[in-house]
Design an enzyme around this catalytic site. Sequence first.
Site, PDB file in Angstrom:
ATOM      1  N   ARG A 182       9.312  12.912  16.750  1.00  0.00           N
ATOM      2  CA  ARG A 182       9.370  14.108  17.719  1.00  0.00           C
ATOM      3  C   ARG A 182      10.280  14.014  19.422  1.00  0.00           C
ATOM      4  O   ARG A 182      10.889  14.784  19.941  1.00  0.00           O
ATOM      5  CB  ARG A 182       8.076  14.411  18.501  1.00  0.00           C
ATOM      6  CG  ARG A 182       6.654  15.435  17.306  1.00  0.00           C
ATOM      7  CD  ARG A 182       5.561  15.250  18.319  1.00  0.00           C
ATOM      8  NE  ARG A 182       5.309  13.926  18.204  1.00  0.00           N
ATOM      9  CZ  ARG A 182       4.036  13.795  18.817  1.00  0.00           C
ATOM     10  NH1 ARG A 182       2.933  14.746  18.516  1.00  0.00           N
ATOM     11  NH2 ARG A 182       3.413  12.635  18.601  1.00  0.00           N
ATOM     12  N   ARG A 243       0.266   7.360   5.311  1.00  0.00           N
ATOM     13  CA  ARG A 243      -1.199   8.339   5.064  1.00  0.00           C
ATOM     14  C   ARG A 243      -0.358   9.167   3.385  1.00  0.00           C
ATOM     15  O   ARG A 243       0.341   9.723   3.612  1.00  0.00           O
ATOM     16  CB  ARG A 243      -1.408   9.153   6.235  1.00  0.00           C
ATOM     17  CG  ARG A 243      -2.515   8.151   7.296  1.00  0.00           C
ATOM     18  CD  ARG A 243      -3.829   6.865   5.821  1.00  0.00           C
ATOM     19  NE  ARG A 243      -4.492   6.509   7.071  1.00  0.00           N
ATOM     20  CZ  ARG A 243      -4.358   5.071   7.430  1.00  0.00           C
ATOM     21  NH1 ARG A 243      -3.524   4.413   6.869  1.00  0.00           N
ATOM     22  NH2 ARG A 243      -5.404   4.659   7.958  1.00  0.00           N
ATOM     23  N   GLU A 272      -7.021   8.682  -1.737  1.00  0.00           N
ATOM     24  CA  GLU A 272      -7.286   7.183  -1.888  1.00  0.00           C
ATOM     25  C   GLU A 272      -8.922   7.396  -2.159  1.00  0.00           C
ATOM     26  O   GLU A 272      -9.850   7.203  -1.717  1.00  0.00           O
ATOM     27  CB  GLU A 272      -6.958   6.713  -0.600  1.00  0.00           C
ATOM     28  CG  GLU A 272      -6.071   5.459  -1.363  1.00  0.00           C
ATOM     29  CD  GLU A 272      -5.632   4.576  -0.156  1.00  0.00           C
ATOM     30  OE1 GLU A 272      -4.482   5.552   0.435  1.00  0.00           O
ATOM     31  OE2 GLU A 272      -5.687   4.014   0.757  1.00  0.00           O
ATOM     32  N   HIS A 290      -3.030  -0.147  -0.907  1.00  0.00           N
ATOM     33  CA  HIS A 290      -2.751  -0.279   0.339  1.00  0.00           C
ATOM     34  C   HIS A 290      -2.912  -1.047   1.055  1.00  0.00           C
ATOM     35  O   HIS A 290      -4.412  -2.287   1.718  1.00  0.00           O
ATOM     36  CB  HIS A 290      -4.167   0.612   1.203  1.00  0.00           C
ATOM     37  CG  HIS A 290      -3.740   1.542   2.583  1.00  0.00           C
ATOM     38  ND1 HIS A 290      -4.739   2.471   2.391  1.00  0.00           N
ATOM     39  CD2 HIS A 290      -3.759   0.898   3.113  1.00  0.00           C
ATOM     40  CE1 HIS A 290      -4.383   3.047   4.008  1.00  0.00           C
ATOM     41  NE2 HIS A 290      -3.774   1.813   4.308  1.00  0.00           N
TER      42      HIS A 290
END
Length: 323
Positions: A182, A243, A272, A290
């Site tokens: 951003r 994620r 997940e 993970h």
Amino acid sequence: MSDAITSPRIVVCGRIPAPAIDTLHTAGEVWAWDRDEVIPTDVRDWELATTDAAVTLLTDRVDAAFLDAAPRLRIVANVAVGYNNIDVAACRERGVVVTNTPGVLTDATADLAMALILMTTRRLGEGERLIRSGSAWQWGMFMMLGTGVQQRRLGIVGMGGIGTALARRARAFGMTIAYHNRSPISAEVAGELDAERLDLDELLATSDIVSLNCPYSEATHHLIDGRALRMMRDDAVLINTARGPVVDEAALVNALREGFIGGAGLDVYENEPEVHPGLLTLDNVVLLPHLGSATVETRTAMAQLAAHNVVEVLAGRAPISAV
Ligand code: DGY
């Protein structure tokens, strides 16, 4: 007995390292769920009924039902930097502080992203599977050739602490860096990394490796969808240690099958712990469960930071790392 003279009560919803439990004991009476499976809701709600602080893991969903069960709650200390398991707005409405664990897992996660880059480009998962399969093999000039990373462009989506730490590692491996964020990173860091800021489409179209290091939010849900995957080069590799739902997993399977991209290295999954069955059949994909922050040192530091946040809030002071 009135609340004023009882010591605060702290519920730890999942297993965390012992030093953090010791820290919590300095702030009040501790009750901790001590098994690896997710705490059953009835047990959790019973304990939450009288608790002032909750320590949560990313497998705990902190939603209206959780908060309804905890009328005295003052803080939810999540042992993770990501907090997409928490309804932060609902916590805020009820005056419950939410904290996370930024910083302490930066190096471990960047290490893992770099490992996935190397595993994917050098076909290391495939090599390991070959040996374990017991199949006959011998060295061959053209056996299991991968591609080097030197002079390749790494496109990092989300240039926060982890993205920047990954860029430093990649530079040491001879890669060039582009990023999408951003806001621009500081001129000093951009100079150190010789990093170019690009819009997402340009980054996708020009990177050899695209690494996702952004937080998950409504804005990043399926950021990498079928359209984005088609923008990528057909030999490019996608790495996700952020994620799962940042990527449309069905579209990724399709892109890998159709050869729109060259491979993927994944540590996180859309649903997940389920993994899209299509991923399991593909050799050009590396799949990890993970493990981004999974070192003894890092998990201990994460739990300690969460515990110190609890200590501060229960003592009436500002938390160290509020979200
Ligand atoms: C985090 O902290 O968000 C990580 O995903 C946990 O490993």
